[in-house]
Write an enzyme that holds these catalytic residues in place. Structure first.
Site, PDB file in Angstrom:
ATOM      1  N   HIS A 142       0.866  -1.066   0.036  1.00  0.00           N
ATOM      2  CA  HIS A 142      -0.129   0.003   0.037  1.00  0.00           C
ATOM      3  C   HIS A 142       0.871   1.264   0.008  1.00  0.00           C
ATOM      4  O   HIS A 142       2.164   1.072   0.366  1.00  0.00           O
ATOM      5  CB  HIS A 142      -0.801   0.105   1.253  1.00  0.00           C
ATOM      6  CG  HIS A 142      -0.046   0.018   2.411  1.00  0.00           C
ATOM      7  ND1 HIS A 142       0.575  -0.848   3.139  1.00  0.00           N
ATOM      8  CD2 HIS A 142       0.015   1.093   3.356  1.00  0.00           C
ATOM      9  CE1 HIS A 142       1.030  -0.798   4.251  1.00  0.00           C
ATOM     10  NE2 HIS A 142       0.822   0.783   4.445  1.00  0.00           N
ATOM     11  N   GLU A 153       5.076   7.715   6.559  1.00  0.00           N
ATOM     12  CA  GLU A 153       4.815   6.801   7.493  1.00  0.00           C
ATOM     13  C   GLU A 153       6.154   6.525   8.525  1.00  0.00           C
ATOM     14  O   GLU A 153       7.228   6.278   8.009  1.00  0.00           O
ATOM     15  CB  GLU A 153       4.131   5.518   7.058  1.00  0.00           C
ATOM     16  CG  GLU A 153       4.073   4.543   8.090  1.00  0.00           C
ATOM     17  CD  GLU A 153       3.458   3.229   7.603  1.00  0.00           C
ATOM     18  OE1 GLU A 153       2.644   3.348   6.889  1.00  0.00           O
ATOM     19  OE2 GLU A 153       3.966   2.024   7.890  1.00  0.00           O
ATOM     20  N   HIS A 191       4.610   0.143   0.312  1.00  0.00           N
ATOM     21  CA  HIS A 191       5.253  -0.845   1.186  1.00  0.00           C
ATOM     22  C   HIS A 191       4.486  -1.644   1.729  1.00  0.00           C
ATOM     23  O   HIS A 191       3.163  -1.531   1.831  1.00  0.00           O
ATOM     24  CB  HIS A 191       5.853   0.082   2.375  1.00  0.00           C
ATOM     25  CG  HIS A 191       4.714   1.136   2.967  1.00  0.00           C
ATOM     26  ND1 HIS A 191       4.566   2.278   2.511  1.00  0.00           N
ATOM     27  CD2 HIS A 191       4.292   0.841   4.073  1.00  0.00           C
ATOM     28  CE1 HIS A 191       3.709   2.764   3.141  1.00  0.00           C
ATOM     29  NE2 HIS A 191       3.211   1.993   4.429  1.00  0.00           N
ATOM     30  N   GLU A 219      -7.137   6.766   6.350  1.00  0.00           N
ATOM     31  CA  GLU A 219      -7.122   5.637   5.452  1.00  0.00           C
ATOM     32  C   GLU A 219      -7.752   5.866   4.159  1.00  0.00           C
ATOM     33  O   GLU A 219      -7.596   5.240   3.177  1.00  0.00           O
ATOM     34  CB  GLU A 219      -7.809   4.494   6.282  1.00  0.00           C
ATOM     35  CG  GLU A 219      -7.271   3.889   7.277  1.00  0.00           C
ATOM     36  CD  GLU A 219      -5.802   3.117   6.972  1.00  0.00           C
ATOM     37  OE1 GLU A 219      -5.724   2.506   5.897  1.00  0.00           O
ATOM     38  OE2 GLU A 219      -4.936   3.447   7.666  1.00  0.00           O
TER      39      GLU A 219
END
Length: 198
Positions: free
Chosen positions: A12, A19, A58, A81
């Site tokens: 994703h 992140e 990743h 999300e």
């Protein structure tokens, strides 16, 4: 987030945020694909930090025999999300002809792919795991996605009653290429703190 042994967080990417994660327990293997197609694979254990810039695809897999536990952080307060794109969702929403052409797969293989987003799926712990770096105790960082916070020397504080060695370690953009908006701290009990700076 937690992953059971063998568990996989599918490939994703995040459209608006980078992140950051601090491993608290377990062993996770990551695969990162940069927008230019360059891949990287790493293994993370307790005390390690990963950093994936926005737009870098990743995937994560717990390759250990115990549950993996890690704290996730994102460098944009608007993250949700809804700004995350999963490979199975893309495949489910795309025409089979496009998926066949873009991934170089046969029509029969594409017909057997998931019809909806999987998010986390069960997998098997690999029979063989890549050996750790021989210079693991000398290097704190092997590539731009990994920083060994748990390998840093603990902080030392001076006071009226002498010197006190604490088990806390702190990292920010000065220690590793983790962007300029996230800092991390790792304590004696494996506690983590992530903060976003203005």
């Amino acid at each position: 987030m937690r992953l059971k042994p063998g568990g996989i967080r599918e490939l994703h990417w995040h459209a608006i945020a980078a992140e950051w994660a601090l491993m608290l327990r377990g062993t996770v293997m990551t695969t990162v694909i940069a927008p230019n197609g360059e891949p990287a694979t790493d293994i993370f254990e307790a005390g390690d930090i990963w950093y994936f810039p926005k737009g870098h695809g990743h995937a994560l897999q717990n390759i250990g025999k115990e549950e993996a536990h890690f704290v996730l952080g994102f460098d944009d307060g608007h993250f949700s999300e809804f700004g995350t794109f999963s490979i199975t969702d893309w495949i489910a929403q795309s025409s089979p002809a496009v998926v066949t052409r873009n991934l170089g797969l046969s029509g029969a293989t594409v017909a057997g792919l998931p019809k909806k987003e999987l998010y986390i799926l069960s997998g098997k712990v690999p029979a063989t795991i890549p050996e750790p770096y021989l210079a693991d105790d000398l290097e704190t960082s092997q590539n731009p996605h990994k920083f060994r916070l748990g390998k840093m020397a603990p902080l030392v504080f001076s006071g009226r009653v002498g010197t006190h060695r604490d088990n806390e370690r702190i990292s920010d953009q000065h220690d590793a290429d983790v962007g300029d908006a996230i800092s991390g701290a790792w304590g004696a009990a494996g506690n983590a703190l992530a903060s976003q700076r203005g």
